[in-house]
Write an enzyme that holds these catalytic residues in place. Structure first.
Site, PDB file in Angstrom:
ATOM      1  N   VAL A  71       0.814  -1.219   0.000  1.00 39.21           N
ATOM      2  CA  VAL A  71       0.000   0.000   0.000  1.00 39.21           C
ATOM      3  C   VAL A  71       0.844   1.266   0.000  1.00 39.21           C
ATOM      4  O   VAL A  71       0.333   2.359  -0.289  1.00 39.21           O
ATOM      5  CB  VAL A  71      -0.980   0.023   1.182  1.00 39.21           C
ATOM      6  CG1 VAL A  71      -1.994  -1.111   1.064  1.00 39.21           C
ATOM      7  CG2 VAL A  71      -0.251  -0.026   2.531  1.00 39.21           C
ATOM      8  N   SER A 100      -7.590   3.207  15.249  1.00 37.61           N
ATOM      9  CA  SER A 100      -7.318   2.627  16.562  1.00 37.61           C
ATOM     10  C   SER A 100      -7.741   3.618  17.636  1.00 37.61           C
ATOM     11  O   SER A 100      -7.689   4.835  17.426  1.00 37.61           O
ATOM     12  CB  SER A 100      -5.818   2.332  16.716  1.00 37.61           C
ATOM     13  OG  SER A 100      -5.493   2.022  18.055  1.00 37.61           O
ATOM     14  N   TYR A 142       2.720   5.350  15.653  1.00 38.36           N
ATOM     15  CA  TYR A 142       1.471   4.650  15.371  1.00 38.36           C
ATOM     16  C   TYR A 142       0.269   5.538  15.690  1.00 38.36           C
ATOM     17  O   TYR A 142      -0.671   5.666  14.891  1.00 38.36           O
ATOM     18  CB  TYR A 142       1.420   3.365  16.178  1.00 38.36           C
ATOM     19  CG  TYR A 142       0.189   2.523  15.971  1.00 38.36           C
ATOM     20  CD1 TYR A 142       0.049   1.736  14.830  1.00 38.36           C
ATOM     21  CD2 TYR A 142      -0.822   2.492  16.923  1.00 38.36           C
ATOM     22  CE1 TYR A 142      -1.085   0.938  14.642  1.00 38.36           C
ATOM     23  CE2 TYR A 142      -1.946   1.706  16.742  1.00 38.36           C
ATOM     24  CZ  TYR A 142      -2.075   0.936  15.606  1.00 38.36           C
ATOM     25  OH  TYR A 142      -3.198   0.156  15.426  1.00 38.36           O
TER      26      TYR A 142
END
Length: 253
Positions: A51, A127, A140
């Site tokens: 990706v 998330s 992240y």
């Protein structure tokens, strides 16, 4: 049942949450195609794609759209994470985590949108860490927060074309990414203690919501970031740096 023409395309659909999403969409009546860095060998329709590579994503999307008369639903579940203190994150690790989780989502939306009919749906797997940053997950958390901002912008710009864009925010889910962490003594118990519904999710808990968002029943939902976490985000996140002396590695999908 799928209510829009075209296939469902799941980036990162080889395992974990992505695999569960592909299964749920297939069960809902969607012709479903998996695109993954390491596609499952038992799925002849799956496509190998990184990706982070916009050209590879474009080629995969063109292939799926041509073979299926368009793309009615897109799920970006590709992802990776590392548990590393902020001051120890090097450029390569930063670019990897941002590249897969954020830039990959951008590539997916940009390539798929021209092939999506009115009523189409894009869902990005984010998330709960996007809104409740965790020590050791600076890159992240930043990537997931960026992906949610991207979703809101996409919902605004693609809405006039009848395309809906949303983000789903899992808490802790048993995936290949999380299994090394959950196997450490006391970690699974700590997460369960922080989750009001009292257990760790499996992929289907997330995937059923993704399938709903792709369905006509969610036709008036766009631009949202939806926690699907058993209530975990209502409480403080367990400290990962104290429990994980080595990096957590692996794909989320």
């Amino acid at each position: 049942m799928a209510g829009v023409s075209g296939a469902a395309l799941v980036f990162g659909g080889a395992s974990g949450i992505g695999r569960a999403c592909a299964d749920a969409l297939l069960a809902a009546g969607w012709p479903t195609i998996v695109a993954d860095l390491r596609p499952p060998i038992d799925d002849g329709s799956a496509i190998a794609v990184d990706v982070r590579d916009p050209d590879a994503v474009s080629v995969a999307v063109e292939e799926v759209a041509t073979a299926n008369g368009g793309i009615g639903a897109v799920v970006h579940a590709a992802g990776t994470a590392r548990v590393t203190p902020l001051l120890e994150i090097d450029r390569r690790e930063w670019e990897l985590v941002l590249g897969v989780n954020l830039t990959g989502a951008f590539h997916a939306i940009q390539a798929c949108a021209p092939h999506m009919p009115e009523g189409g749906s894009v869902t990005i797997i984010s998330s709960v860490d996007s809104a409740a940053p965790v020590a050791g997950l600076a890159h992240y958390s930043a990537a997931k927060a960026g992906a949610e901002a991207l979703v809101r912008s996409a919902a605004l710009e693609l809405g006039p074309r009848g395309i809906r864009c949303n983000a789903v925010l899992p808490g802790v889910v048993r995936t290949p990414l999380m299994e090394p962490m959950l196997s450490r003594p006391g970690v699974a118990e700590a997460f369960v203690e922080q989750t009001p519904l009292g257990r760790i999710a499996d992929g289907a808990d997330i995937a059923d919501v993704v399938a709903f968002l792709a369905s006509p029943a969610a036709r008036w939902i766009s631009g949202v970031s939806l926690p699907v976490d058993g209530g975990m985000s209502l409480r403080e996140h367990p400290a990962l740096l104290e429990r994980s002396p080595s990096p957590l590695k692996g794909p989320t999908a």
